[in-house]
Structure formats: C-alpha cells, structure tokens
Design a protein around this motif. Structure first.
Motif, PDB file in Angstrom:
ATOM      1  N   LEU A  14      66.979  48.382   9.062  1.00 22.08           N
ATOM      2  CA  LEU A  14      66.992  48.017  10.471  1.00 22.08           C
ATOM      3  C   LEU A  14      65.883  46.993  10.616  1.00 22.08           C
ATOM      4  O   LEU A  14      66.119  45.808  10.533  1.00 22.08           O
ATOM      5  CB  LEU A  14      66.796  49.241  11.353  1.00 22.08           C
ATOM      6  N   LEU A  15      64.653  47.415  10.742  1.00 21.52           N
ATOM      7  CA  LEU A  15      63.503  46.506  10.693  1.00 21.52           C
ATOM      8  C   LEU A  15      62.684  46.861   9.460  1.00 21.52           C
ATOM      9  O   LEU A  15      62.632  48.021   9.061  1.00 21.52           O
ATOM     10  CB  LEU A  15      62.620  46.662  11.927  1.00 21.52           C
ATOM     11  N   THR A  16      62.039  45.879   8.877  1.00 23.47           N
ATOM     12  CA  THR A  16      61.185  46.142   7.719  1.00 23.47           C
ATOM     13  C   THR A  16      59.742  46.398   8.114  1.00 23.47           C
ATOM     14  O   THR A  16      58.912  46.693   7.271  1.00 23.47           O
ATOM     15  CB  THR A  16      61.238  44.982   6.716  1.00 23.47           C
ATOM     16  N   SER A  17      59.448  46.279   9.412  1.00 17.26           N
ATOM     17  CA  SER A  17      58.110  46.558   9.923  1.00 17.26           C
ATOM     18  C   SER A  17      58.230  46.934  11.395  1.00 17.26           C
ATOM     19  O   SER A  17      59.058  46.370  12.113  1.00 17.26           O
ATOM     20  CB  SER A  17      57.208  45.333   9.781  1.00 17.26           C
ATOM     21  N   ASN A  18      57.415  47.876  11.840  1.00 14.68           N
ATOM     22  CA  ASN A  18      57.382  48.208  13.261  1.00 14.68           C
ATOM     23  C   ASN A  18      56.499  47.244  14.045  1.00 14.68           C
ATOM     24  O   ASN A  18      56.433  47.319  15.263  1.00 14.68           O
ATOM     25  CB  ASN A  18      56.905  49.647  13.471  1.00 14.68           C
ATOM     26  N   ALA A  19      55.820  46.335  13.348  1.00 16.29           N
ATOM     27  CA  ALA A  19      54.955  45.351  13.992  1.00 16.29           C
ATOM     28  C   ALA A  19      55.673  44.000  14.032  1.00 16.29           C
ATOM     29  O   ALA A  19      55.581  43.200  13.112  1.00 16.29           O
ATOM     30  CB  ALA A  19      53.628  45.239  13.259  1.00 16.29           C
ATOM     31  N   VAL A  20      56.406  43.764  15.117  1.00 19.40           N
ATOM     32  CA  VAL A  20      57.071  42.476  15.322  1.00 19.40           C
ATOM     33  C   VAL A  20      56.099  41.592  16.095  1.00 19.40           C
ATOM     34  O   VAL A  20      55.700  41.912  17.206  1.00 19.40           O
ATOM     35  CB  VAL A  20      58.398  42.646  16.087  1.00 19.40           C
ATOM     36  N   LEU A  21      55.703  40.480  15.471  1.00 25.45           N
ATOM     37  CA  LEU A  21      54.681  39.611  16.046  1.00 25.45           C
ATOM     38  C   LEU A  21      55.250  38.425  16.808  1.00 25.45           C
ATOM     39  O   LEU A  21      54.567  37.845  17.645  1.00 25.45           O
ATOM     40  CB  LEU A  21      53.762  39.108  14.930  1.00 25.45           C
ATOM     41  N   ALA A  22      56.483  38.027  16.475  1.00 28.09           N
ATOM     42  CA  ALA A  22      57.055  36.839  17.105  1.00 28.09           C
ATOM     43  C   ALA A  22      58.573  36.916  17.014  1.00 28.09           C
ATOM     44  O   ALA A  22      59.110  37.582  16.135  1.00 28.09           O
ATOM     45  CB  ALA A  22      56.564  35.580  16.399  1.00 28.09           C
ATOM     46  N   PHE A  23      59.237  36.225  17.933  1.00 29.57           N
ATOM     47  CA  PHE A  23      60.685  36.128  17.809  1.00 29.57           C
ATOM     48  C   PHE A  23      61.182  34.860  18.481  1.00 29.57           C
ATOM     49  O   PHE A  23      60.532  34.282  19.344  1.00 29.57           O
ATOM     50  CB  PHE A  23      61.405  37.369  18.356  1.00 29.57           C
ATOM     51  N   THR A  24      62.360  34.427  18.019  1.00 33.81           N
ATOM     52  CA  THR A  24      63.061  33.293  18.611  1.00 33.81           C
ATOM     53  C   THR A  24      64.544  33.486  18.351  1.00 33.81           C
ATOM     54  O   THR A  24      64.946  34.317  17.542  1.00 33.81           O
ATOM     55  CB  THR A  24      62.551  31.944  18.049  1.00 33.81           C
ATOM     56  N   GLU A  25      65.351  32.720  19.038  1.00 36.02           N
ATOM     57  CA  GLU A  25      66.803  32.783  18.872  1.00 36.02           C
ATOM     58  C   GLU A  25      67.285  31.444  18.325  1.00 36.02           C
ATOM     59  O   GLU A  25      66.870  30.387  18.806  1.00 36.02           O
ATOM     60  CB  GLU A  25      67.457  33.073  20.222  1.00 36.02           C
ATOM     61  N   ASP A  26      68.163  31.473  17.320  1.00 32.98           N
ATOM     62  CA  ASP A  26      68.669  30.222  16.759  1.00 32.98           C
ATOM     63  C   ASP A  26      69.952  29.790  17.455  1.00 32.98           C
ATOM     64  O   ASP A  26      70.427  30.444  18.390  1.00 32.98           O
ATOM     65  CB  ASP A  26      68.827  30.321  15.232  1.00 32.98           C
ATOM     66  N   GLN A  27      70.521  28.666  17.011  1.00 32.83           N
ATOM     67  CA  GLN A  27      71.703  28.097  17.655  1.00 32.83           C
ATOM     68  C   GLN A  27      72.948  28.970  17.492  1.00 32.83           C
ATOM     69  O   GLN A  27      73.936  28.794  18.192  1.00 32.83           O
ATOM     70  CB  GLN A  27      71.972  26.668  17.145  1.00 32.83           C
ATOM     71  N   ASN A  28      72.893  29.955  16.567  1.00 36.70           N
ATOM     72  CA  ASN A  28      74.013  30.876  16.359  1.00 36.70           C
ATOM     73  C   ASN A  28      73.795  32.215  17.074  1.00 36.70           C
ATOM     74  O   ASN A  28      74.469  33.193  16.764  1.00 36.70           O
ATOM     75  CB  ASN A  28      74.223  31.121  14.863  1.00 36.70           C
ATOM     76  N   ASN A  29      72.839  32.242  17.983  1.00 33.60           N
ATOM     77  CA  ASN A  29      72.498  33.448  18.751  1.00 33.60           C
ATOM     78  C   ASN A  29      71.974  34.585  17.881  1.00 33.60           C
ATOM     79  O   ASN A  29      72.115  35.751  18.232  1.00 33.60           O
ATOM     80  CB  ASN A  29      73.677  33.920  19.605  1.00 33.60           C
ATOM     81  N   GLN A  30      71.391  34.237  16.744  1.00 32.10           N
ATOM     82  CA  GLN A  30      70.734  35.234  15.912  1.00 32.10           C
ATOM     83  C   GLN A  30      69.272  35.316  16.335  1.00 32.10           C
ATOM     84  O   GLN A  30      68.647  34.297  16.628  1.00 32.10           O
ATOM     85  CB  GLN A  30      70.812  34.861  14.429  1.00 32.10           C
ATOM     86  N   LEU A  31      68.725  36.520  16.347  1.00 32.45           N
ATOM     87  CA  LEU A  31      67.327  36.724  16.712  1.00 32.45           C
ATOM     88  C   LEU A  31      66.482  36.775  15.452  1.00 32.45           C
ATOM     89  O   LEU A  31      66.715  37.617  14.571  1.00 32.45           O
ATOM     90  CB  LEU A  31      67.177  38.025  17.506  1.00 32.45           C
ATOM     91  N   TRP A  32      65.503  35.887  15.366  1.00 26.89           N
ATOM     92  CA  TRP A  32      64.572  35.823  14.245  1.00 26.89           C
ATOM     93  C   TRP A  32      63.295  36.530  14.670  1.00 26.89           C
ATOM     94  O   TRP A  32      62.738  36.221  15.721  1.00 26.89           O
ATOM     95  CB  TRP A  32      64.256  34.380  13.904  1.00 26.89           C
ATOM     96  N   MET A  33      62.832  37.473  13.843  1.00 29.46           N
ATOM     97  CA  MET A  33      61.621  38.222  14.154  1.00 29.46           C
ATOM     98  C   MET A  33      60.621  38.086  13.019  1.00 29.46           C
ATOM     99  O   MET A  33      60.930  38.396  11.873  1.00 29.46           O
ATOM    100  CB  MET A  33      61.962  39.700  14.372  1.00 29.46           C
ATOM    101  N   GLY A  34      59.438  37.594  13.354  1.00 30.61           N
ATOM    102  CA  GLY A  34      58.339  37.538  12.402  1.00 30.61           C
ATOM    103  C   GLY A  34      57.598  38.860  12.455  1.00 30.61           C
ATOM    104  O   GLY A  34      57.224  39.325  13.536  1.00 30.61           O
ATOM    105  N   THR A  35      57.387  39.485  11.318  1.00 29.51           N
ATOM    106  CA  THR A  35      56.768  40.807  11.280  1.00 29.51           C
ATOM    107  C   THR A  35      55.466  40.773  10.486  1.00 29.51           C
ATOM    108  O   THR A  35      55.185  39.819   9.761  1.00 29.51           O
ATOM    109  CB  THR A  35      57.699  41.850  10.624  1.00 29.51           C
ATOM    110  N   TRP A  36      54.697  41.842  10.620  1.00 27.01           N
ATOM    111  CA  TRP A  36      53.492  42.034   9.818  1.00 27.01           C
ATOM    112  C   TRP A  36      53.887  42.787   8.555  1.00 27.01           C
ATOM    113  O   TRP A  36      54.341  43.920   8.623  1.00 27.01           O
ATOM    114  CB  TRP A  36      52.425  42.799  10.593  1.00 27.01           C
ATOM    115  N   GLU A  37      53.795  42.111   7.415  1.00 24.47           N
ATOM    116  CA  GLU A  37      54.067  42.669   6.092  1.00 24.47           C
ATOM    117  C   GLU A  37      55.525  43.054   5.872  1.00 24.47           C
ATOM    118  O   GLU A  37      55.823  43.761   4.913  1.00 24.47           O
ATOM    119  CB  GLU A  37      53.160  43.869   5.798  1.00 24.47           C
TER     120      GLU A  37
END
Length: 87
Positions: A14-37
């Motif tokens: 599901l998520l590889t970290s419970n610490a999501v530090l940032a997110f954005t949405e791409d042109q295909n409506n996918q959500l990108w999440m930057g995580t800690w570790e």
C-alpha cells in the motif's frame, strides 16, 4: 468518504512509509508521494494500485521531501541534496 492507506512491508504494497512528505498529481491523474525512507509511491487512481520506486530503481535516495510538476516532468527533491527528474 475517506480511505486510509498505511505502510505494508511486503507486496502488495500500500504505502512503503507512513511518513508522506510531499505529493503531486501527474497528467495521468496518478498521485506521486515522496516518503521518508520509502522511496516514491505512485498511486494509480483508476486501478487503485501502487507502484513503488526506490534506490533499486536508480533513485538517488529513498527519502523525497518535495515534488513539483511541470507540463511534462516531475521533479523530486531527495534527502539530503539530490534531485531526481522524471519524464
């Protein structure tokens, strides 16, 4: 209605970290999440599946603190001083 996603240590992730530090949405409506570790987690809103990118996929780090989108690229600021760019 809300859906909660939490860290899972084995596939299907599901998520590889419970610490999501940032997110954005791409042109295909996918959500990108930057995580800690946990690398970058990309959530496909159509399939409701996660794709995981880590150092094994040639990321500079598994910790990404900022994501920014332009018309055709996503910039990911990695910890401590690197930048990954996706076309």
């Amino acid at each position: 209605q809300f859906t909660n996603y939490t860290r899972e240590k084995k596939p299907p992730y599901l998520l590889t970290s419970n610490a999501v530090l940032a997110f954005t949405e791409d042109q295909n409506n996918q959500l990108w999440m930057g995580t800690w570790e946990g690398g970058i987690n990309i959530y496909n809103t159509d399939s409701q599946q996660f794709k995981i990118l880590t150092k094994k996929d040639n990321l500079s780090s598994n910790s990404h603190r900022s994501l920014a989108k332009t018309k055709d690229k996503i910039f990911a600021a990695a910890w401590p001083n690197w930048m990954d760019v996706f076309d």
